[in-house]
Write a protein that holds these residues in place. Sequence first.
Motif, PDB file in Angstrom:
ATOM      1  N   ALA A 154       0.837  -1.209   0.000  1.00  0.00           N
ATOM      2  CA  ALA A 154       0.000   0.000   0.000  1.00  0.00           C
ATOM      3  C   ALA A 154       0.868   1.254   0.000  1.00  0.00           C
ATOM      4  O   ALA A 154       0.576   2.222  -0.717  1.00  0.00           O
ATOM      5  CB  ALA A 154      -0.935  -0.004   1.200  1.00  0.00           C
ATOM      6  N   ILE A 155       1.944   1.246   0.768  1.00  0.00           N
ATOM      7  CA  ILE A 155       2.846   2.402   0.810  1.00  0.00           C
ATOM      8  C   ILE A 155       3.527   2.594  -0.540  1.00  0.00           C
ATOM      9  O   ILE A 155       3.675   3.727  -1.015  1.00  0.00           O
ATOM     10  CB  ILE A 155       3.887   2.227   1.932  1.00  0.00           C
ATOM     11  N   ASP A 156       3.899   1.505  -1.183  1.00  0.00           N
ATOM     12  CA  ASP A 156       4.544   1.600  -2.493  1.00  0.00           C
ATOM     13  C   ASP A 156       3.625   2.207  -3.550  1.00  0.00           C
ATOM     14  O   ASP A 156       4.098   2.759  -4.545  1.00  0.00           O
ATOM     15  CB  ASP A 156       5.011   0.218  -2.968  1.00  0.00           C
ATOM     16  N   LYS A 157       2.315   2.137  -3.351  1.00  0.00           N
ATOM     17  CA  LYS A 157       1.358   2.675  -4.325  1.00  0.00           C
ATOM     18  C   LYS A 157       1.132   4.182  -4.174  1.00  0.00           C
ATOM     19  O   LYS A 157       0.529   4.801  -5.043  1.00  0.00           O
ATOM     20  CB  LYS A 157       0.025   1.937  -4.203  1.00  0.00           C
ATOM     21  N   VAL A 158       1.612   4.766  -3.086  1.00  0.00           N
ATOM     22  CA  VAL A 158       1.440   6.204  -2.868  1.00  0.00           C
ATOM     23  C   VAL A 158       2.336   6.962  -3.845  1.00  0.00           C
ATOM     24  O   VAL A 158       3.525   6.671  -3.972  1.00  0.00           O
ATOM     25  CB  VAL A 158       1.783   6.590  -1.413  1.00  0.00           C
ATOM     26  N   THR A 159       1.755   7.935  -4.522  1.00  0.00           N
ATOM     27  CA  THR A 159       2.504   8.724  -5.503  1.00  0.00           C
ATOM     28  C   THR A 159       2.796  10.122  -4.969  1.00  0.00           C
ATOM     29  O   THR A 159       2.202  10.555  -3.975  1.00  0.00           O
ATOM     30  CB  THR A 159       1.701   8.871  -6.808  1.00  0.00           C
ATOM     31  N   ALA A 160       3.676  10.825  -5.640  1.00  0.00           N
ATOM     32  CA  ALA A 160       3.970  12.208  -5.274  1.00  0.00           C
ATOM     33  C   ALA A 160       2.706  13.057  -5.387  1.00  0.00           C
ATOM     34  O   ALA A 160       2.475  13.958  -4.579  1.00  0.00           O
ATOM     35  CB  ALA A 160       5.077  12.762  -6.161  1.00  0.00           C
ATOM     36  N   ALA A 161       1.876  12.762  -6.375  1.00  0.00           N
ATOM     37  CA  ALA A 161       0.626  13.501  -6.542  1.00  0.00           C
ATOM     38  C   ALA A 161      -0.302  13.274  -5.350  1.00  0.00           C
ATOM     39  O   ALA A 161      -1.006  14.194  -4.911  1.00  0.00           O
ATOM     40  CB  ALA A 161      -0.067  13.085  -7.836  1.00  0.00           C
ATOM     41  N   ASP A 162      -0.313  12.051  -4.801  1.00  0.00           N
ATOM     42  CA  ASP A 162      -1.123  11.768  -3.609  1.00  0.00           C
ATOM     43  C   ASP A 162      -0.653  12.607  -2.423  1.00  0.00           C
ATOM     44  O   ASP A 162      -1.461  13.210  -1.715  1.00  0.00           O
ATOM     45  CB  ASP A 162      -1.038  10.284  -3.228  1.00  0.00           C
ATOM     46  N   VAL A 163       0.650  12.655  -2.230  1.00  0.00           N
ATOM     47  CA  VAL A 163       1.210  13.428  -1.120  1.00  0.00           C
ATOM     48  C   VAL A 163       0.884  14.907  -1.305  1.00  0.00           C
ATOM     49  O   VAL A 163       0.475  15.591  -0.367  1.00  0.00           O
ATOM     50  CB  VAL A 163       2.738  13.204  -1.009  1.00  0.00           C
ATOM     51  N   ARG A 164       1.044  15.410  -2.512  1.00  0.00           N
ATOM     52  CA  ARG A 164       0.761  16.817  -2.810  1.00  0.00           C
ATOM     53  C   ARG A 164      -0.713  17.148  -2.557  1.00  0.00           C
ATOM     54  O   ARG A 164      -1.038  18.171  -1.955  1.00  0.00           O
ATOM     55  CB  ARG A 164       1.138  17.109  -4.267  1.00  0.00           C
ATOM     56  N   ARG A 165      -1.613  16.266  -2.985  1.00  0.00           N
ATOM     57  CA  ARG A 165      -3.054  16.483  -2.803  1.00  0.00           C
ATOM     58  C   ARG A 165      -3.413  16.557  -1.318  1.00  0.00           C
ATOM     59  O   ARG A 165      -4.117  17.476  -0.891  1.00  0.00           O
ATOM     60  CB  ARG A 165      -3.834  15.351  -3.475  1.00  0.00           C
ATOM     61  N   VAL A 166      -2.896  15.636  -0.532  1.00  0.00           N
ATOM     62  CA  VAL A 166      -3.193  15.634   0.902  1.00  0.00           C
ATOM     63  C   VAL A 166      -2.563  16.850   1.580  1.00  0.00           C
ATOM     64  O   VAL A 166      -3.192  17.483   2.437  1.00  0.00           O
ATOM     65  CB  VAL A 166      -2.719  14.318   1.548  1.00  0.00           C
ATOM     66  N   ALA A 167      -1.341  17.191   1.210  1.00  0.00           N
ATOM     67  CA  ALA A 167      -0.681  18.361   1.792  1.00  0.00           C
ATOM     68  C   ALA A 167      -1.456  19.635   1.475  1.00  0.00           C
ATOM     69  O   ALA A 167      -1.647  20.484   2.352  1.00  0.00           O
ATOM     70  CB  ALA A 167       0.751  18.469   1.283  1.00  0.00           C
ATOM     71  N   ASN A 168      -1.921  19.773   0.262  1.00  0.00           N
ATOM     72  CA  ASN A 168      -2.680  20.965  -0.126  1.00  0.00           C
ATOM     73  C   ASN A 168      -4.002  21.063   0.630  1.00  0.00           C
ATOM     74  O   ASN A 168      -4.480  22.163   0.924  1.00  0.00           O
ATOM     75  CB  ASN A 168      -2.932  20.984  -1.628  1.00  0.00           C
ATOM     76  N   ALA A 169      -4.597  19.930   0.949  1.00  0.00           N
ATOM     77  CA  ALA A 169      -5.857  19.938   1.696  1.00  0.00           C
ATOM     78  C   ALA A 169      -5.614  20.159   3.192  1.00  0.00           C
ATOM     79  O   ALA A 169      -6.462  20.721   3.887  1.00  0.00           O
ATOM     80  CB  ALA A 169      -6.597  18.624   1.480  1.00  0.00           C
ATOM     81  N   THR A 170      -4.470  19.745   3.681  1.00  0.00           N
ATOM     82  CA  THR A 170      -4.184  19.817   5.120  1.00  0.00           C
ATOM     83  C   THR A 170      -3.567  21.141   5.528  1.00  0.00           C
ATOM     84  O   THR A 170      -3.977  21.756   6.515  1.00  0.00           O
ATOM     85  CB  THR A 170      -3.229  18.675   5.524  1.00  0.00           C
TER      86      THR A 170
END
Length: 70
Positions: free
Chosen positions: A30-46
């Motif tokens: 599951a961790i390997d499936k996380v993309t940079a775009a996923d991190v960016r999306r969550v960071a922008n929302a948080t």
Amino acid sequence: MRTTRGLAIQLATAQNRFGDWREVFRQVDAIDKVTAADVRRVANATFVESNRTVGIVESTKMATAPAGGK
């Protein structure tokens, strides 16, 4: 999971928490499936202005000029 002891601890912890030692490997997948775009999306929302805390640190000592007036 670098040592057999570390692996044993991870497997035992997963068995205890989730009831299945194989969860260790599912989580890695599951961790390997996380993309940079996923991190960016969550960071922008948080990290938004309405969700921030600002701290100001003030010294109780008076500032002094350096020797020689510089």
